[in-house]
Design an enzyme around this catalytic site. Structure first.
Site, PDB file in Angstrom:
ATOM      1  CB  SER A   1      -0.940   0.012   1.216  1.00  0.00           C
ATOM      2  OG  SER A   1      -1.914  -0.995   1.102  1.00  0.00           O
TER       3      SER A   1
ATOM      4  CD  GLU B   1     -12.854   5.993  22.401  1.00  0.00           C
ATOM      5  OE1 GLU B   1     -13.854   5.340  22.065  1.00  0.00           O
ATOM      6  OE2 GLU B   1     -12.076   6.515  21.572  1.00  0.00           O
TER       7      GLU B   1
ATOM      8  CG  PHE C   1     -12.951   9.832  15.568  1.00  0.00           C
ATOM      9  CD1 PHE C   1     -13.674  10.707  16.363  1.00  0.00           C
ATOM     10  CD2 PHE C   1     -12.697  10.184  14.246  1.00  0.00           C
ATOM     11  CE1 PHE C   1     -14.159  11.904  15.850  1.00  0.00           C
ATOM     12  CE2 PHE C   1     -13.175  11.374  13.722  1.00  0.00           C
ATOM     13  CZ  PHE C   1     -13.906  12.242  14.524  1.00  0.00           C
ATOM     14  CD  GLU C   2     -11.119   3.572  18.593  1.00  0.00           C
ATOM     15  OE1 GLU C   2     -10.255   3.101  19.364  1.00  0.00           O
ATOM     16  OE2 GLU C   2     -12.333   3.603  18.879  1.00  0.00           O
TER      17      GLU C   2
ATOM     18  CG  ASP D   1     -15.051   5.595  17.381  1.00  0.00           C
ATOM     19  OD1 ASP D   1     -14.755   6.537  18.131  1.00  0.00           O
ATOM     20  OD2 ASP D   1     -14.534   4.458  17.465  1.00  0.00           O
TER      21      ASP D   1
ATOM     22  CG  HIS E   1      -1.439  -6.784  -0.753  1.00  0.00           C
ATOM     23  ND1 HIS E   1      -0.562  -5.726  -0.688  1.00  0.00           N
ATOM     24  CD2 HIS E   1      -2.190  -6.705   0.378  1.00  0.00           C
ATOM     25  CE1 HIS E   1      -0.767  -5.036   0.421  1.00  0.00           C
ATOM     26  NE2 HIS E   1      -1.759  -5.621   1.084  1.00  0.00           N
TER      27      HIS E   1
END
Length: 537
Positions: free
Chosen positions: A124, A248, A302-303, A318, A465
């Site tokens: 990637s 969190e 958010f994490e 989230d 992949h």
């Protein structure tokens, strides 16, 4: 030639009336009723004729794009798209195969060759460098030409290549990144960073020798290389000093801040443009309270690392990829010069690596819904939207299954070993399990479970992949440039040309002012029809 408002209204009237009838009567075409229609050759002839007429009416939009949205389904090979199409239809109570995804409606299509300079089957990082920066690269490296060598810091300098996002910002456009992974992950990283290692998320990940040579971690580059207006995803722990409790998960030792340099990069980003209204959020409630009209810049993490898979996402804490995409467009679109937005469905890839098809395909369905939401919020007349993947996976489904077979269900016949098998299989991965020399009997487990691991032919800790071409879907200004079989790095060049972003200066003309707006009547009818179609089909 654009249709008049009256003609558009006439075309939309049948869909509008059908949707209203469905809302009033509650009638739904059953799978058997659908099959009954399909047994008549007239059904297929009429459908094909309608498709042919639409193709004959198709005309390229040959003017300049004001905005560009690049959607990237990480690991979203063609087989993944096909299976997700069936899943979405079955989630909506239909047979599934006839479902039309949002990306399926895009008028222009091409194939992308995904190999990198050093790998037949790419990762990637190198692929992200290709579609963001316009040059093919080596595996593990981001934002660098193939002269750079993975993990060798001193090959960084002088080999930097710059993304369309970077160049769009220099042209005065607003820019944004949305991802379901950590925002420092390979796919978004190539849009802003230059690193010989995709894994150098924070300074704690960089070897001391590389730090001495001047290499900088990806998180630092996120907030210093380009002023990115909207950043939404995971990755909190790489932004704060080592030992900082996560807001969190305050009692978790594995989710604390990771940085050795004691810098708080969230503060760095917040203070970078003090004349603008900047907001940082880490919780859904804060995210929902953002006033997009008064917010110029938004950072949402958010994490601590990647965001949760959609099937496990806590919707009270989230936001989804759909909601993040919408918020990003609302903020970026205030810039009269336009914007560039990158949206990644990054955990499609992770589900496949785990050999768990339900995770991967559910992520793909949500990714397509983000494409659908973006289409409602933008105009095809001024926004080039491109949907593609960086690479595929060794994922397949088959087995002579009958029409409407549950996508996670069993194949129609047993294998030669007299054991059942699921339609979905992986060529390799953690799903390889043999007991006393034979495959396990899958009917003894719940193969519809969210975490069921499909069987694989070759044992690996992580599924790999795939090397085949992936699809490119495009609509909007200059979308016709995406056709045929192209090298992956071509994507960046076509996008840059469409929006007149350097190095391209001999550009398409601007959109004439008379056609730059949506007719009120047709726009209202289209919105109403689309809403009813989604709610009641």
């Amino acid at each position: 030639m654009q249709a008049s408002p009256q003609r558009w209204a006439f075309r939309l009237l049948p869909l509008l009336l059908a949707s209203l009838l469905l809302a009033v009567t509650g009638s739904i075409v059953t799978a058997e009723e659908e099959l009954e229609k399909e047994r008549d050759p007239a059904y297929w002839n009429a459908q094909a004729k309608e498709t042919l007429q639409a193709a004959l009416r198709l005309r390229p939009r040959v003017h300049r794009a004001k905005n560009i949205i690049l959607f990237l389904g990480d690991g979203m090979g063609v087989s993944t798209v096909s299976a997700a199409r069936i899943l979405r239809g079955q989630m909506e109570g239909r047979s599934g195969e006839e479902t039309v995804l949002a990306m399926d409606t895009f008028p222009y299509l091409a194939l992308s060759k995904t190999y990198s300079v050093d790998k037949q089957v790419a990762d990637s990082a190198s692929t992200a460098t290709a579609y963001h920066c316009g040059v093919k690269a080596n595996a593990k490296t981001v934002g660098l030409s193939a002269n750079a060598v993975a993990y060798e810091c001193n090959t960084t300098f002088g080999n930097e290549v710059y993304s369309v996002l970077h160049r769009a910002k220099a042209q005065g456009k607003s820019v944004g990144i949305v991802t379901t992974t950590r925002v420092q992950h390979a796919s978004p990283a190539a849009a802003y960073a230059h690193s010989v290692s995709r894994s150098w998320y924070s300074d704690a990940d960089i070897p001391s020798s590389a730090r001495r040579q001047g290499c900088v971690d990806i998180a630092t580059q996120l907030v210093t290389n380009v002023d990115i207006d909207v950043i939404l995803g995971g990755g909190r722990m790489y932004m704060t000093p080592k030992g900082t409790p996560d807001p969190e998960y305050p009692t978790s030792s594995s989710r604390k801040g990771d940085r050795k340099d004691k810098r708080n990069l969230i503060d760095v980003w917040m203070k970078a443009q003090q004349h603008k209204s900047s907001q940082y959020v880490w919780h859904r409630k804060q995210f929902d309270e953002i006033n997009v009209k008064t917010t110029d810049r938004l950072l949402g993490l958010f994490e601590p690392k990647d965001m949760r898979f959609e099937v496990f996402r806590n919707a009270t804490r989230d936001p989804s990829i759909v909601e993040m995409t919408e918020k990003a467009i609302q903020i970026l679109s205030k810039n009269p010069k336009g914007y560039f937005l990158f949206v990644e469905g990054g955990r499609i890839d992770h589900g496949h690596h785990d050999g768990i098809a339900k995770l991967a395909l559910t992520e793909t369905v949500m990714f397509d819904r983000a494409v659908q939401r973006a289409s409602r919020l933008t105009r095809e007349s001024d926004t080039l939207t491109v949907v593609t993947a960086d690479h595929s996976h060794v994922f397949t489904f088959g087995g002579n299954t009958p029409r409407g077979n549950p996508i996670f269900g069993l194949a129609h016949k047993k294998a030669d070993d007299r054991m059942p098998f699921t339609s979905i299989l992986y060529a390799n991965g953690p799903g390889y399990v043999h007991v006393n020399g034979t495959r396990g009997n899958i009917t003894l487990v719940d193969y519809y479970d969210e975490e069921y691991m499909q069987q694989a032919a070759v044992p690996l800790d992580s599924e790999t992949h795939g090397g085949e071409d992936v699809a490119i879907y495009a609509k909007g200004p200059m979308a016709h440039l995406f056709h045929g079989v192209k090298e992956q790095n071509y994507i960046a060049h076509a996008m840059a040309y469409a929006a007149c972003i350097p190095p391209y200066t001999d550009c398409p003309p601007h959109l004439p002012a008379s056609t730059g707006h949506t007719h009120t009547l047709s726009g209202l009818l289209l919105c109403l029809a689309s809403l009813l179609w989604i709610l009641f089909r």
